[in-house]
Design an enzyme around this catalytic site. Structure first.
Site, PDB file in Angstrom:
ATOM      1  N   HIS A 196       0.968  -1.283  -0.041  1.00 36.34           N
ATOM      2  CA  HIS A 196      -0.243   0.157   0.020  1.00 36.34           C
ATOM      3  C   HIS A 196       1.000   1.188   0.063  1.00 36.34           C
ATOM      4  CE1 HIS A 196      -3.449   2.712   0.193  1.00 36.34           C
ATOM      5  NE2 HIS A 196      -4.158   1.782   1.273  1.00 36.34           N
TER       6      HIS A 196
ATOM      7  N   ASP B  41     -12.209  -9.874 -16.252  1.00 30.10           N
ATOM      8  CA  ASP B  41     -12.405 -11.143 -16.470  1.00 30.10           C
ATOM      9  C   ASP B  41     -11.128 -11.433 -17.551  1.00 30.10           C
ATOM     10  OD1 ASP B  41     -13.176 -13.045 -18.246  1.00 30.10           O
ATOM     11  OD2 ASP B  41     -15.174 -12.191 -18.828  1.00 30.10           O
TER      12      ASP B  41
END
Length: 445
Positions: free
Chosen positions: A169, A388
């Site tokens: 992060h 996807d």
């Protein structure tokens, strides 16, 4: 109405066997690259790696799936090469991202958990059962000095595939995370190149050199404090389009008299969560409660940065009021507080915050969001259900167990699309039980 996921035992665990570990590097020679971390990045060094889990149906060709994902990763890392590097410091102690072609690259583990199916995981309310599907539990971002900045675990399930990712992060926020994930998926789906390459010049937004001498304990809680942590639970509440529209309509039905503009979907849902979590906690009327949102500053800074800016370009916006005022007034009262705080966080306010931090750097811990807080991360704007890789959309997208505390909320695009939103909440167990019974929160008829 919002639907609650079926309750399962919190101590349920998934038996996961790691079968192999490799490292994946960019597919072309890049050479030595360095980019200093800037003021927007540095406060997160004491957070844990940010974890995401995507669950997909189908695993008939698991070995082929793994190779396809690795091949796509090699291509996407040619642009997102910083994720294949490490943290480092220059001779003056300024943190930076370092990359060279000799580094190991991204850590990719393969695993098997063939006793559990996708549906078993999608109804799970907490993160404990899928903890072992995501790497780097309780690993601090600071450890990126000697660990990869991205670790991925590909797990074969009984009837599907789990992709668990742990991102450092200190080098990227949610927007950059999902930009990378969608780019990786696009390459695997047959795109010849990444449609929108990342903007990697983070010093274009801030070039102040901040020297840090960090001596953090291995665990931010390991400071001799014997305080017993509260028992936390997590739950996903799924709000349909109809429920979201009702919440927004209700908040806007009694607008403040100061002429402020209508409340957005985010502001409406935010105050809905804030008010009902405050009620669920049984706070006294005079108790303070804090609302925190990690706001994207790409369009707020001067000059504005592109959406493709790679790094952290978020700041926490805090606002506070008394529990009695929040609960005793119409929802528009709290929504107005949130709206004003967000609107005031303009380029001037961001600059002021940066200057204050640079003059006295404070390394935050993930739970520093405020007293009796509701802290919102992630965003329903991220198209997480469009990731996807070529075999269908994910069945579920979740956050891992890192960086969770009492009041942490993750908002995700709902799987049904449109304006539906999934609300993933971590609360003290008693408060969450109260929230589960709150028909007004659930928008139950």
């Amino acid at each position: 109405m919002a639907t609650q996921q079926e309750k399962k035992p919190q101590d349920a665990t998934v038996k996961v066997t790691v079968t192999g570990k490799t490292h994946v590097k960019p597919g072309k020679v890049i050479g030595r690259r360095e980019c200093q971390l800037v003021t927007f990045d540095l406060p997160y060094l004491a957070f844990y790696y940010n974890q995401k889990l995507l669950l997909y149906k189908g695993n008939d060709e698991f070995d082929a799936i793994v190779e396809k994902l690795k091949d796509g990763l090699r291509v996407v890392l040619e642009e997102f090469y910083q994720l294949a590097g490490k943290l480092g410091k220059d001779e003056e102690g300024v943190f930076r991202v370092e990359y060279d072609d000799e580094m190991d690259g991204v850590e990719v583990s393969e695993a098997v958990a063939d006793e559990i199916g996708v549906d078993d995981l999608t109804v799970e309310e907490g993160s404990k059962s899928f903890k072992d599907l995501i790497p780097y539990n309780k690993i601090l971002n600071l450890e990126g000095l000697h660990r990869p900045l991205l670790a991925i675990q590909l797990t074969k399930l009984k009837d599907g595939v789990a992709i668990g990712c742990a991102f450092n992060h200190a080098i990227l926020d949610g927007s950059s995370t999902w930009h990378f994930m969608s780019s990786w998926a696009q390459i695997c789906s047959g795109y010849p190149s990444i449609p929108v390459p990342p903007f990697l010049e983070r010093t274009k937004t801030r070039d102040t050199r901040v020297k840090l001498d960090l001596t953090l304990p291995p665990n931010p809680n390991a400071d001799g404090d014997a305080t017993v942590e509260p028992q936390l639970r997590e739950k996903v509440f799924k709000f349909s389009e109809e429920a979201i529209d009702k919440i927004k309509s209700k908040v806007n039905s009694n607008p403040p008299s100061d002429g402020s503009k209508p409340f957005s979907t985010f502001q409406s849902l935010a105050v809905h969560i804030w008010r009902h979590v405050t009620l669920a906690r049984n706070l006294k009327p005079e108790d303070y409660t804090v609302f925190t949102v990690f706001a994207d500053c790409r369009k707020r800074v001067d000059p504005p940065m592109p959406e493709s800016y790679f790094g952290n370009l978020i700041q926490a916006i805090f606002t506070v009021t008394a529990a009695g005022l929040l609960s005793g007034n119409p929802p528009a009262f709290g929504a107005s507080i949130i709206q004003k705080a967000i609107e005031m966080h303009n380029a001037k306010a961001i600059e002021q915050r940066n200057k204050e931090w640079e003059s006295a750097p404070k390394i935050f811990q993930f739970k520093d969001a405020g007293v009796n807080c509701v802290a919102v991360g992630s965003s329903p704007r991220f198209k997480v259900y469009e990731v996807d890789f070529g075999w269908g959309k994910p069945e579920s997208v979740r956050s891992g167990s890192n960086n969770r505390f009492d009041g942490m909320v993750y908002l995700y695009q709902g799987k049904s699309g449109g304006r539906s939103i999934d609300v993933e909440i971590t609360l003290e167990a008693g408060a969450l039980e109260n929230l589960e019974k709150d028909k007004e929160f659930l928008m139950a008829d």
